[in-house]
Motif scaffolding. Structure first.
Motif, PDB file in Angstrom:
ATOM      1  N   GLU A   1      61.410 -67.145 -33.580  1.00 21.06           N
ATOM      2  CA  GLU A   1      62.796 -66.827 -33.915  1.00 21.06           C
ATOM      3  C   GLU A   1      63.752 -68.025 -33.929  1.00 21.06           C
ATOM      4  O   GLU A   1      64.924 -67.860 -34.230  1.00 21.06           O
ATOM      5  CB  GLU A   1      63.345 -65.768 -32.954  1.00 21.06           C
ATOM      6  N   PHE A   2      63.266 -69.201 -33.597  1.00 20.28           N
ATOM      7  CA  PHE A   2      64.134 -70.372 -33.537  1.00 20.28           C
ATOM      8  C   PHE A   2      63.519 -71.497 -34.370  1.00 20.28           C
ATOM      9  O   PHE A   2      62.310 -71.525 -34.578  1.00 20.28           O
ATOM     10  CB  PHE A   2      64.329 -70.823 -32.080  1.00 20.28           C
ATOM     11  N   SER A   3      64.344 -72.430 -34.820  1.00 15.57           N
ATOM     12  CA  SER A   3      63.822 -73.522 -35.639  1.00 15.57           C
ATOM     13  C   SER A   3      62.805 -74.361 -34.863  1.00 15.57           C
ATOM     14  O   SER A   3      61.854 -74.876 -35.438  1.00 15.57           O
ATOM     15  CB  SER A   3      64.960 -74.398 -36.167  1.00 15.57           C
ATOM     16  N   THR A   4      63.006 -74.477 -33.566  1.00 14.39           N
ATOM     17  CA  THR A   4      62.031 -75.136 -32.703  1.00 14.39           C
ATOM     18  C   THR A   4      61.532 -74.095 -31.714  1.00 14.39           C
ATOM     19  O   THR A   4      62.338 -73.483 -31.005  1.00 14.39           O
ATOM     20  CB  THR A   4      62.671 -76.312 -31.921  1.00 14.39           C
ATOM     21  N   LYS A   5      60.220 -73.881 -31.711  1.00 13.74           N
ATOM     22  CA  LYS A   5      59.706 -72.835 -30.815  1.00 13.74           C
ATOM     23  C   LYS A   5      59.918 -73.207 -29.357  1.00 13.74           C
ATOM     24  O   LYS A   5      59.976 -74.383 -29.000  1.00 13.74           O
ATOM     25  CB  LYS A   5      58.239 -72.528 -31.101  1.00 13.74           C
ATOM     26  N   LYS A   6      60.080 -72.197 -28.540  1.00 16.82           N
ATOM     27  CA  LYS A   6      60.267 -72.381 -27.100  1.00 16.82           C
ATOM     28  C   LYS A   6      58.881 -72.411 -26.450  1.00 16.82           C
ATOM     29  O   LYS A   6      58.066 -71.518 -26.702  1.00 16.82           O
ATOM     30  CB  LYS A   6      61.069 -71.230 -26.484  1.00 16.82           C
ATOM     31  N   PRO A   7      58.598 -73.409 -25.631  1.00 21.00           N
ATOM     32  CA  PRO A   7      57.301 -73.400 -24.949  1.00 21.00           C
ATOM     33  C   PRO A   7      57.213 -72.231 -23.971  1.00 21.00           C
ATOM     34  O   PRO A   7      58.222 -71.807 -23.405  1.00 21.00           O
ATOM     35  CB  PRO A   7      57.263 -74.744 -24.213  1.00 21.00           C
ATOM     36  N   ILE A   8      56.008 -71.727 -23.806  1.00 15.13           N
ATOM     37  CA  ILE A   8      55.762 -70.613 -22.897  1.00 15.13           C
ATOM     38  C   ILE A   8      54.887 -71.094 -21.750  1.00 15.13           C
ATOM     39  O   ILE A   8      53.820 -71.670 -21.969  1.00 15.13           O
ATOM     40  CB  ILE A   8      55.078 -69.437 -23.631  1.00 15.13           C
ATOM     41  N   LEU A   9      55.379 -70.856 -20.538  1.00 16.67           N
ATOM     42  CA  LEU A   9      54.627 -71.173 -19.322  1.00 16.67           C
ATOM     43  C   LEU A   9      54.212 -69.861 -18.671  1.00 16.67           C
ATOM     44  O   LEU A   9      55.061 -69.027 -18.352  1.00 16.67           O
ATOM     45  CB  LEU A   9      55.496 -71.987 -18.354  1.00 16.67           C
ATOM     46  N   ALA A  10      52.904 -69.679 -18.497  1.00 18.48           N
ATOM     47  CA  ALA A  10      52.395 -68.494 -17.807  1.00 18.48           C
ATOM     48  C   ALA A  10      52.089 -68.878 -16.364  1.00 18.48           C
ATOM     49  O   ALA A  10      51.498 -69.925 -16.104  1.00 18.48           O
ATOM     50  CB  ALA A  10      51.131 -67.985 -18.487  1.00 18.48           C
ATOM     51  N   ILE A  11      52.510 -68.029 -15.447  1.00 15.18           N
ATOM     52  CA  ILE A  11      52.250 -68.265 -14.025  1.00 15.18           C
ATOM     53  C   ILE A  11      51.381 -67.134 -13.495  1.00 15.18           C
ATOM     54  O   ILE A  11      51.750 -65.965 -13.577  1.00 15.18           O
ATOM     55  CB  ILE A  11      53.563 -68.354 -13.216  1.00 15.18           C
ATOM     56  N   GLU A  12      50.227 -67.509 -12.956  1.00  7.90           N
ATOM     57  CA  GLU A  12      49.325 -66.534 -12.347  1.00  7.90           C
ATOM     58  C   GLU A  12      49.626 -66.471 -10.857  1.00  7.90           C
ATOM     59  O   GLU A  12      49.667 -67.497 -10.179  1.00  7.90           O
ATOM     60  CB  GLU A  12      47.873 -66.953 -12.533  1.00  7.90           C
ATOM     61  N   GLU A  13      49.816 -65.271 -10.363  1.00  6.99           N
ATOM     62  CA  GLU A  13      50.109 -65.111  -8.941  1.00  6.99           C
ATOM     63  C   GLU A  13      48.868 -65.384  -8.106  1.00  6.99           C
ATOM     64  O   GLU A  13      47.736 -65.263  -8.575  1.00  6.99           O
ATOM     65  CB  GLU A  13      50.627 -63.699  -8.667  1.00  6.99           C
ATOM     66  N   TRP A  14      49.116 -65.748  -6.837  1.00  4.82           N
ATOM     67  CA  TRP A  14      48.022 -65.982  -5.900  1.00  4.82           C
ATOM     68  C   TRP A  14      47.136 -64.766  -5.838  1.00  4.82           C
ATOM     69  O   TRP A  14      47.611 -63.639  -5.828  1.00  4.82           O
ATOM     70  CB  TRP A  14      48.564 -66.254  -4.492  1.00  4.82           C
ATOM     71  N   ALA A  15      45.850 -65.017  -5.783  1.00  2.00           N
ATOM     72  CA  ALA A  15      44.844 -63.970  -5.585  1.00  2.00           C
ATOM     73  C   ALA A  15      44.888 -62.878  -6.648  1.00  2.00           C
ATOM     74  O   ALA A  15      44.449 -61.767  -6.415  1.00  2.00           O
ATOM     75  CB  ALA A  15      44.978 -63.357  -4.195  1.00  2.00           C
ATOM     76  N   SER A  16      45.437 -63.205  -7.796  1.00  2.00           N
ATOM     77  CA  SER A  16      45.468 -62.197  -8.854  1.00  2.00           C
ATOM     78  C   SER A  16      44.079 -62.136  -9.483  1.00  2.00           C
ATOM     79  O   SER A  16      43.581 -63.131  -9.992  1.00  2.00           O
ATOM     80  CB  SER A  16      46.534 -62.523  -9.894  1.00  2.00           C
ATOM     81  N   GLU A  17      43.486 -60.980  -9.400  1.00  2.00           N
ATOM     82  CA  GLU A  17      42.150 -60.814  -9.952  1.00  2.00           C
ATOM     83  C   GLU A  17      42.205 -60.509 -11.444  1.00  2.00           C
ATOM     84  O   GLU A  17      41.300 -60.846 -12.183  1.00  2.00           O
ATOM     85  CB  GLU A  17      41.409 -59.708  -9.204  1.00  2.00           C
ATOM     86  N   LYS A  18      43.273 -59.861 -11.853  1.00  2.00           N
ATOM     87  CA  LYS A  18      43.439 -59.535 -13.267  1.00  2.00           C
ATOM     88  C   LYS A  18      44.770 -60.107 -13.739  1.00  2.00           C
ATOM     89  O   LYS A  18      45.789 -59.924 -13.104  1.00  2.00           O
ATOM     90  CB  LYS A  18      43.433 -58.021 -13.477  1.00  2.00           C
ATOM     91  N   THR A  19      44.706 -60.808 -14.843  1.00  2.00           N
ATOM     92  CA  THR A  19      45.923 -61.349 -15.434  1.00  2.00           C
ATOM     93  C   THR A  19      45.952 -60.987 -16.909  1.00  2.00           C
ATOM     94  O   THR A  19      44.951 -60.570 -17.477  1.00  2.00           O
ATOM     95  CB  THR A  19      46.006 -62.887 -15.258  1.00  2.00           C
ATOM     96  N   SER A  20      47.106 -61.172 -17.515  1.00  2.00           N
ATOM     97  CA  SER A  20      47.302 -60.767 -18.895  1.00  2.00           C
ATOM     98  C   SER A  20      46.679 -61.765 -19.876  1.00  2.00           C
ATOM     99  O   SER A  20      47.097 -62.915 -19.950  1.00  2.00           O
ATOM    100  CB  SER A  20      48.793 -60.632 -19.193  1.00  2.00           C
ATOM    101  N   LYS A  21      45.685 -61.294 -20.628  1.00  2.00           N
ATOM    102  CA  LYS A  21      45.072 -62.139 -21.650  1.00  2.00           C
ATOM    103  C   LYS A  21      46.091 -62.454 -22.751  1.00  2.00           C
ATOM    104  O   LYS A  21      46.134 -63.569 -23.252  1.00  2.00           O
ATOM    105  CB  LYS A  21      43.845 -61.422 -22.224  1.00  2.00           C
ATOM    106  N   VAL A  22      46.919 -61.491 -23.096  1.00  6.20           N
ATOM    107  CA  VAL A  22      47.942 -61.695 -24.132  1.00  6.20           C
ATOM    108  C   VAL A  22      48.859 -62.854 -23.745  1.00  6.20           C
ATOM    109  O   VAL A  22      49.125 -63.746 -24.552  1.00  6.20           O
ATOM    110  CB  VAL A  22      48.766 -60.396 -24.343  1.00  6.20           C
ATOM    111  N   VAL A  23      49.326 -62.847 -22.505  1.00  9.59           N
ATOM    112  CA  VAL A  23      50.230 -63.902 -22.049  1.00  9.59           C
ATOM    113  C   VAL A  23      49.505 -65.240 -22.030  1.00  9.59           C
ATOM    114  O   VAL A  23      50.005 -66.237 -22.546  1.00  9.59           O
ATOM    115  CB  VAL A  23      50.814 -63.565 -20.652  1.00  9.59           C
TER     116      VAL A  23
END
Length: 139
Positions: A92-114
């Motif tokens: 949506e912007f002329s320069t894309k915004k970088p995306i930082l994904a943060i995985e929580e401690w001991a998270s066994e399942k995280t979002s593949k999409v993210v």
């Protein structure tokens, strides 16, 4: 320490606000100067009349941000708004915004999409998060 202030949009679900609140405390204690462009719980943006209005309101919140941070909990996979925020950051912007994904401690399942859409994925550790923000936003 950098004198640059980083403009952050932190994507989150108010259903899981404990993770968001813990991340804010972590950022506050990290010493990284930042401005939070996230949508507060009591913001009238939640009262948008329809999805199009809400989309535009979120886009307006992301616009001044340097980076979009997404907590990569498995709930994110099922949130249509996470997908909209990813789309806004990337398209949506002329320069894309970088995306930082943060995985929580001991998270066994995280979002593949993210994780698949993130420019960088880090664990729940202040030094890693701070370094990733600096890297993705350019010191």
């Amino acid at each position: 320490m950098s004198s640059k202030t980083y403009n952050l949009f932190i994507s989150h679900s108010w259903t899981y606000s404990d993770s968001y609140n813990r991340l804010i405390k972590l950022l506050d204690n990290s010493g990284i100067p930042y401005k939070n462009y996230s949508v507060p719980k009591d913001d009238p943006i939640h009262n948008a009349d329809n999805d199009d209005e809400l989309y535009e309101a979120i886009k307006n919140q992301i616009a001044p941000s340097s980076i979009v941070i997404i907590l990569a909990g498995v709930y994110a996979t099922y949130s249509k708004w996470i997908n909209h925020e990813i789309n806004i950051a990337k398209n949506e912007f002329s320069t894309k915004k970088p995306i930082l994904a943060i995985e929580e401690w001991a998270s066994e399942k995280t979002s593949k999409v993210v994780k698949d859409n993130a420019d960088k994925v880090v664990k729940w550790q202040s030094s890693s998060i701070k370094a990733a923000i600096e890297e993705l936003c350019g010191k």
